[in-house]
Design a protein around this motif. Sequence first.
Motif, PDB file in Angstrom:
ATOM      1  N   ILE A   1      24.518   6.067 -13.143  1.00 55.55           N
ATOM      2  CA  ILE A   1      23.343   5.603 -13.881  1.00 55.55           C
ATOM      3  C   ILE A   1      22.656   4.455 -13.159  1.00 55.55           C
ATOM      4  N   LEU A   2      23.455   3.476 -12.704  1.00 54.72           N
ATOM      5  CA  LEU A   2      22.875   2.327 -12.022  1.00 54.72           C
ATOM      6  C   LEU A   2      22.245   2.708 -10.689  1.00 54.72           C
ATOM      7  N   THR A   3      22.749   3.763 -10.062  1.00 58.97           N
ATOM      8  CA  THR A   3      22.128   4.244  -8.829  1.00 58.97           C
ATOM      9  C   THR A   3      20.655   4.573  -9.069  1.00 58.97           C
ATOM     10  N   PHE A   4      20.384   5.242 -10.164  1.00 60.79           N
ATOM     11  CA  PHE A   4      19.008   5.655 -10.452  1.00 60.79           C
ATOM     12  C   PHE A   4      18.180   4.524 -11.046  1.00 60.79           C
ATOM     13  N   THR A   5      18.751   3.750 -11.972  1.00 53.07           N
ATOM     14  CA  THR A   5      17.948   2.706 -12.610  1.00 53.07           C
ATOM     15  C   THR A   5      17.658   1.538 -11.669  1.00 53.07           C
ATOM     16  N   SER A   6      18.610   1.209 -10.785  1.00 53.75           N
ATOM     17  CA  SER A   6      18.342   0.123  -9.840  1.00 53.75           C
ATOM     18  C   SER A   6      17.428   0.581  -8.715  1.00 53.75           C
ATOM     19  N   GLY A   7      17.694   1.781  -8.184  1.00 59.01           N
ATOM     20  CA  GLY A   7      16.868   2.294  -7.101  1.00 59.01           C
ATOM     21  C   GLY A   7      15.429   2.503  -7.513  1.00 59.01           C
ATOM     22  N   LEU A   8      15.213   2.855  -8.790  1.00 66.20           N
ATOM     23  CA  LEU A   8      13.861   3.121  -9.285  1.00 66.20           C
ATOM     24  C   LEU A   8      13.375   2.045 -10.249  1.00 66.20           C
ATOM     25  N   GLY A   9      14.100   0.914 -10.293  1.00 68.59           N
ATOM     26  CA  GLY A   9      13.682  -0.196 -11.134  1.00 68.59           C
ATOM     27  C   GLY A   9      13.713  -1.500 -10.373  1.00 68.59           C
ATOM     28  N   PHE A  10      14.901  -1.929  -9.959  1.00 71.18           N
ATOM     29  CA  PHE A  10      15.069  -3.206  -9.282  1.00 71.18           C
ATOM     30  C   PHE A  10      14.586  -3.163  -7.837  1.00 71.18           C
ATOM     31  N   TYR A  11      15.112  -2.231  -7.062  1.00 75.70           N
ATOM     32  CA  TYR A  11      14.821  -2.212  -5.625  1.00 75.70           C
ATOM     33  C   TYR A  11      13.449  -1.628  -5.285  1.00 75.70           C
ATOM     34  N   ILE A  12      12.836  -0.927  -6.210  1.00 81.14           N
ATOM     35  CA  ILE A  12      11.545  -0.302  -5.919  1.00 81.14           C
ATOM     36  C   ILE A  12      10.392  -1.305  -5.985  1.00 81.14           C
ATOM     37  N   GLN A  13      10.671  -2.516  -6.444  1.00 76.89           N
ATOM     38  CA  GLN A  13       9.587  -3.468  -6.694  1.00 76.89           C
ATOM     39  C   GLN A  13       8.726  -3.752  -5.460  1.00 76.89           C
ATOM     40  N   SER A  14       9.378  -3.948  -4.303  1.00 77.28           N
ATOM     41  CA  SER A  14       8.591  -4.251  -3.097  1.00 77.28           C
ATOM     42  C   SER A  14       7.732  -3.063  -2.683  1.00 77.28           C
ATOM     43  N   ILE A  15       8.213  -1.842  -2.953  1.00 78.40           N
ATOM     44  CA  ILE A  15       7.430  -0.638  -2.637  1.00 78.40           C
ATOM     45  C   ILE A  15       6.218  -0.540  -3.558  1.00 78.40           C
ATOM     46  N   LEU A  16       6.430  -0.848  -4.836  1.00 78.33           N
ATOM     47  CA  LEU A  16       5.321  -0.803  -5.790  1.00 78.33           C
ATOM     48  C   LEU A  16       4.248  -1.836  -5.429  1.00 78.33           C
ATOM     49  N   VAL A  17       4.690  -3.015  -4.974  1.00 75.80           N
ATOM     50  CA  VAL A  17       3.731  -4.051  -4.575  1.00 75.80           C
ATOM     51  C   VAL A  17       2.828  -3.536  -3.463  1.00 75.80           C
ATOM     52  N   GLN A  18       3.437  -2.938  -2.441  1.00 76.65           N
ATOM     53  CA  GLN A  18       2.640  -2.437  -1.320  1.00 76.65           C
ATOM     54  C   GLN A  18       1.737  -1.283  -1.753  1.00 76.65           C
ATOM     55  N   GLY A  19       2.224  -0.445  -2.672  1.00 72.30           N
ATOM     56  CA  GLY A  19       1.400   0.646  -3.188  1.00 72.30           C
ATOM     57  C   GLY A  19       0.215   0.137  -3.980  1.00 72.30           C
ATOM     58  N   LEU A  20       0.440  -0.890  -4.776  1.00 74.95           N
ATOM     59  CA  LEU A  20      -0.646  -1.473  -5.557  1.00 74.95           C
ATOM     60  C   LEU A  20      -1.672  -2.151  -4.649  1.00 74.95           C
ATOM     61  N   ILE A  21      -1.199  -2.809  -3.605  1.00 75.74           N
ATOM     62  CA  ILE A  21      -2.118  -3.425  -2.641  1.00 75.74           C
ATOM     63  C   ILE A  21      -2.994  -2.353  -1.986  1.00 75.74           C
ATOM     64  N   ALA A  22      -2.368  -1.224  -1.636  1.00 79.45           N
ATOM     65  CA  ALA A  22      -3.124  -0.118  -1.043  1.00 79.45           C
ATOM     66  C   ALA A  22      -4.161   0.438  -2.014  1.00 79.45           C
ATOM     67  N   ASN A  23      -3.882   0.289  -3.329  1.00 72.04           N
ATOM     68  CA  ASN A  23      -4.823   0.756  -4.354  1.00 72.04           C
ATOM     69  C   ASN A  23      -5.881  -0.283  -4.703  1.00 72.04           C
ATOM     70  N   GLY A  24      -5.880  -1.414  -3.972  1.00 65.03           N
ATOM     71  CA  GLY A  24      -6.941  -2.392  -4.166  1.00 65.03           C
ATOM     72  C   GLY A  24      -6.556  -3.682  -4.857  1.00 65.03           C
ATOM     73  N   PHE A  25      -5.299  -3.842  -5.249  1.00 65.27           N
ATOM     74  CA  PHE A  25      -4.863  -5.071  -5.896  1.00 65.27           C
ATOM     75  C   PHE A  25      -4.544  -6.132  -4.842  1.00 65.27           C
ATOM     76  N   SER A  26      -4.744  -7.401  -5.192  1.00 68.30           N
ATOM     77  CA  SER A  26      -4.365  -8.486  -4.283  1.00 68.30           C
ATOM     78  C   SER A  26      -2.857  -8.665  -4.299  1.00 68.30           C
TER      79      SER A  26
END
Length: 396
Positions: free
Chosen positions: A14-39
């Motif tokens: 369970i933690l494999t999926f929730t951490s990989g797609l919750g905790f550790y994904i944060q830096s990826i989401l930041v870069q994706g949001l920046i690519a979508n126009g967010f500062s």
Amino acid sequence: MSVAWKIVAAIFIILTFTSGLGFYIQSILVQGLIANGFSIELASSGISVFFLSTGVAGLLVGRLLELIDIRWIFCVGAVIVAGALMAIGRVSNAVELYLAYIFFGIGYSATSILPATTLISRWFKENQSRAMSIAMTGLSFGGLLLTPLSAALVQQYGLTHAVDGLALLLLVGVVPVSLLYLKSFPGGAADSPASQAQLTGIDYHTALRQHFFWGFTFVYVLVMIAQVGSIAHQYGVLTERLSVSQASMGVAIMPLFSIVGRLLGGLALEFISTLRFTIFMMVVQGLALVVIGSATSIYWLYGGLALFGSATGNVLMLQALVISEVYGARHYSRLFSLSNMLMVCGFSLGPFLMGWLQSMSGDYSLSFWFAGSFCVAGAVILGAIRPPAQKASSNP
């Protein structure tokens, strides 16, 4: 395999999926949001909202863990996380961003460390550190397995399409395992709220009157400001100094060494004082962040991330172990959720502060030096306080 160890295996998955797609994904989401126009400041502040929401929601989750079947907590939380992930891929302004991250945090609080460590504290008296280290290695394994996958999907398909597949993956990884293998309490009436009264431990209100609880929580505020902020910006510092392909490979280093470090830490804790080991790991984490902040070559960056991973894998686990060891299992979920909420109120600023320092200085050096100094300060303070003389152990 006994029921207790089957639960450990289930928590790992369970933690494999929730951490990989919750905790550790944060830096990826930041870069994706920046690519979508967010500062970078706005995208980073969304992560702060996520962690703040996780901490506040944990107070309710901690209470619910004493009252209802833990399987439903995990399942409902997974549905909320999946919906929030899909929403983050479609936000277009700050209000939508913050709302999505609020629900993301609520769902994550019900599917990650709080319910997972509560189960371990209830089911293990002997070998608790080993069980905790194995179960929580799922956190690192999720980062190792799913962070590079998430980065590749966002890069290839864009944030909007990538998060749809990741949301479905999370549901598949969490819901069936929760329903089939989790069991709230040991003993004959394992899923009855009455089983809570059979657990031993220091009374909740007595624990709150002890200075160690508050001092320990403050130390974790400092150390987790550094850890969470650095994890949120690890992909950013890698892309700042390396090629995109090297950066994509680099994000797997920290979770890989987190796995190794946590497993070795779980074995070491059978021979070493938990508090002393905690202080040592905080110093190691601080040193690693200074190395990352100062590194200009791929070798030093990768080496700093490896050292950082070996420390983070243990620091996160040790908070749960110390609270369980000192205060017992009876009110563990409430004490941990309160400590975690207060900690999150502080460290939720970590991603934003490190993003702001990067924006002001022009690179990530100052951000990581700042984070490293907080770890060392936390280690010094923890070395100066002492736990209560009366300790409590969890029931098997």
